[in-house]
Design a protein around this motif. Sequence first.
Motif, PDB file in Angstrom:
ATOM      1  N   THR A 113       0.906  -1.165  -0.052  1.00  0.00           N
ATOM      2  CA  THR A 113       0.022   0.178   0.142  1.00  0.00           C
ATOM      3  C   THR A 113       0.807   1.172   0.120  1.00  0.00           C
ATOM      4  O   THR A 113       2.166   1.273   0.505  1.00  0.00           O
ATOM      5  CB  THR A 113      -0.891  -0.015   1.248  1.00  0.00           C
ATOM      6  N   PRO A 114       0.391   2.230  -0.357  1.00  0.00           N
ATOM      7  CA  PRO A 114       1.305   3.586  -0.567  1.00  0.00           C
ATOM      8  C   PRO A 114       1.804   4.125   0.750  1.00  0.00           C
ATOM      9  O   PRO A 114       2.758   4.747   0.973  1.00  0.00           O
ATOM     10  CB  PRO A 114       0.448   4.423  -1.023  1.00  0.00           C
ATOM     11  N   GLY A 130       9.925   3.531  -1.168  1.00  0.00           N
ATOM     12  CA  GLY A 130       9.176   3.282  -2.378  1.00  0.00           C
ATOM     13  C   GLY A 130       9.613   4.104  -3.478  1.00  0.00           C
ATOM     14  O   GLY A 130      10.420   5.264  -2.991  1.00  0.00           O
ATOM     15  N   GLY A 131       9.367   3.717  -4.817  1.00  0.00           N
ATOM     16  CA  GLY A 131       9.552   4.594  -5.629  1.00  0.00           C
ATOM     17  C   GLY A 131      10.749   3.975  -6.721  1.00  0.00           C
ATOM     18  O   GLY A 131      10.838   2.739  -6.631  1.00  0.00           O
ATOM     19  N   THR A 163       0.946  -8.973   1.012  1.00  0.00           N
ATOM     20  CA  THR A 163       0.611  -7.912   1.786  1.00  0.00           C
ATOM     21  C   THR A 163       2.227  -7.262   2.638  1.00  0.00           C
ATOM     22  O   THR A 163       2.008  -6.407   3.406  1.00  0.00           O
ATOM     23  CB  THR A 163      -0.232  -8.315   3.058  1.00  0.00           C
ATOM     24  N   PHE A 164       3.052  -8.218   2.506  1.00  0.00           N
ATOM     25  CA  PHE A 164       4.442  -7.702   2.831  1.00  0.00           C
ATOM     26  C   PHE A 164       5.253  -6.858   2.130  1.00  0.00           C
ATOM     27  O   PHE A 164       5.373  -7.211   1.164  1.00  0.00           O
ATOM     28  CB  PHE A 164       4.983  -9.130   3.019  1.00  0.00           C
ATOM     29  N   PRO A 217       6.524   6.338  12.370  1.00  0.00           N
ATOM     30  CA  PRO A 217       7.385   6.396  11.280  1.00  0.00           C
ATOM     31  C   PRO A 217       7.517   4.902  10.338  1.00  0.00           C
ATOM     32  O   PRO A 217       6.967   4.085  11.015  1.00  0.00           O
ATOM     33  CB  PRO A 217       8.832   6.639  11.780  1.00  0.00           C
ATOM     34  N   ARG A 218       7.664   5.257   9.120  1.00  0.00           N
ATOM     35  CA  ARG A 218       7.546   4.140   8.321  1.00  0.00           C
ATOM     36  C   ARG A 218       8.980   3.246   8.163  1.00  0.00           C
ATOM     37  O   ARG A 218       8.642   2.163   7.341  1.00  0.00           O
ATOM     38  CB  ARG A 218       7.257   4.456   6.967  1.00  0.00           C
ATOM     39  N   GLY A 219      10.003   3.793   8.713  1.00  0.00           N
ATOM     40  CA  GLY A 219      11.241   3.176   8.607  1.00  0.00           C
ATOM     41  C   GLY A 219      11.868   2.833  10.049  1.00  0.00           C
ATOM     42  O   GLY A 219      11.546   2.895  10.895  1.00  0.00           O
TER      43      GLY A 219
END
Length: 797
Positions: free
Chosen positions: A246-247, A278-279, A345-346, A586-588
């Motif tokens: 997901t974004p 991502g990207g 989903t991972f 956070p995402r990281g």
Amino acid sequence: MKALIRAGLLLATASAGLWAAESFETSVRPVLQQRCVMCHGEAIANAGVRLDTLSGDLAGDRRAAETWHDVLNALNRGEMPPRGAPALSDDERRAVVDWVTEELRRTAAARRANGGEVALRRLNRVEYQNTLRDLLGLDVDYVRNLPPDERSREGFANNGAALRMSALQLEYYLQAARSGLARAIVEGPAPPVFAHHSEETVQDKDANILWSNRLGRNGAFVARVPEFPDEGEFVLRIRARAELPTPDSAYPRMEVTLGYRADTQTPSKRVAVVDVEGGAAQTFEFRGRIEEFPLQSRTQSKYPGLLVWARNVYSDGKPAPEGRKVQEQADGKTVTHWKWDEDPTFPSIVVESFDFKAPVYVSWPPEHHRRLVPATPASPAEEGSAARAALRGFLPRAYRRPLRDEDVATSMRYFELLRPSAGSFERTLRDVFAMALVSPDFLYQVETRPNDHKGLSDHELASRLSYFLWSTTPDDELRALADAGRLHQPEVLRAETVRLLRDDRSRAFVEQFCDGWLDLNGVDRVAVNPTYFPDFDPTLKADMRQETRSLFAEVLRNDLSALTLLRADFTMLNESLARHYGLRGPRGGAFERVALDGKRPGGLLGQGSVLLANSTGEDSHPIERGVWVRRALLDDPPPPPPPAVPNLDASEDSELLPLKVQLERHRDSAACAQCHRSIDPWGVALEGLDAVGLVRDTILRRSGEREERHPVDAAAVLPDGTHVDGVNDLIDYLHDQRPNDFARALTAKLLSYALGRSLELDDEQEVDALTERFAEGGYRLPHLITMIVAGDPFQGR
């Protein structure tokens, strides 16, 4: 003139001592005999303190002076007499407080008049590592064979009294110096450079591993480097991209390790861990020294080559699926192989390419060599002048002071002694430099004391400042100011203090100070019981420690009030710790500022590091947590437990009770009640937080095969009679009613760390003065640090 002033001070002190002795006998001793001796006398000596025999000569008895200081603090906090005992009258309290206060002031003045001793403090492991890194220009592990440092009673690893030295330890220092110099000073022509490029992972059909360029819950990308050097800097470049379900999903984390395969074993060592965002695909570059990693024997041929692994180590708490054997038809034959199911989903990583190069250098000899050996002799006749030039550049930086005439002369005599048998100019210079690196001038922070001068020289001040805030040797800018004799100028010293704090190297100060002050290494002493916490990931211990360091750094670098450490509406989290706390963050893996939702307490008392370190690994530990609050936040550590103190009731029925109830029964014992009344309430108020730092409303108790759940009861009465119910009440109490006590505790700990020694009675007035100005300045840590650096204790000996 100074001698006359000192003699006058001592004479005045002696006269005052006669008055003090008479005042003690007429005004203080009667109060002690009537109101205190029943709990602090021959029959009963609570906390190990006897006031019936305690000397009234504070100037002549240092131990007695420290005890009287504790007495004064207990009286000022209202903790003595204890609850339930008749209070002192105003006249009685005034008589004792005034006498103790005046005697402590007089004793401190007398000790300052007598002067102090020269400080001689060895570099600890962190300081030694950082100093050799900056001195030799190579970031390698210099301390792997050095023994661990002892810590002072304050918890710090930079206390001179705790940093000992032995003959065996000196041998280890010599080995470390020789090993580092063998890499830093090179000889011979430039070595050949090896390079390797690959785009597909190697395959091993016999291994139960998913060998793949795509790294999900399973999978490893492996590159085999067929040719490589035995030493030198390497560079790895991995081009990779993330595939996110997901974004806004968490980023996958790529771990890179380097090693080799030896039959069934694969010795390896981590190079780095990075977030893959991502990207578009990114190129990640990693550097290191190849000799710092496991290398196979050159005679081993079954699995030749260096191996580099890339794995996705992101975890969402779910187990990775196991592989299964499947049979398929290929070219008319039945082929058995392993297969793994993918999880869409991972968050996954796709490795596109891999590059390796070693050794890496811009020119030869490399820059770190040229800094140590500025001139290479073209003939034996030039070696003496080249060696002198190298020593004149190296020794002042190693010794952290200007050269003396005998420094170069002594080293040159050693050079001339070794040169005929050393084999080369470079090898001889390595041995001469190694001798300098095991001398007291390098291993210790040596502060000389010429004649009657008690202040530091500019170079000594530069060294003390740099090791305080960077845990390493002064840089060129700091040394230049010391060379010019300008560092003692107040505006220059203040500017340098601010510069050092803003530099990234001040992370060493944050880590060293926080770890010692708050006992953050305690998380590693506690084993979390998987029966109670089956989902706890042990790697969270490092994250918990970093959360607390990051909170302190956020307060320091943004010039926030230090009271934010007590009460905050935010904390510092990475993705894994935020998920553990049940927060969106956070995402990281990097730590970021995250606003709290009001359900989780902010500040130090809500930190997983503090809560886990002061737990049993199964449940909270109110006693340990109470001791921690008094020691770390109030600088009021309770006395050690008396001998033969009874344990908590270990019967099965008792173990099923909440720990608060067990402690209440424990306090029924007269031998335990006195101390536990001043310890337990601080920890009981934290009962709403479990052993791994999660908010809870029930407590699980187990005994054998039985278990019971109880509602959390975090209500407590603090030693001064204040009622609190839960961690937020305790936080508000400390923040609103005890801010100066916290500020004084923080000031004392920071001053002790800055000086590299335990504080003594002589330092109390300095701590009081600093605390007052700290509070007036809005409790700003940079302000406190600049005041400490500008103060007499820091600039004196």
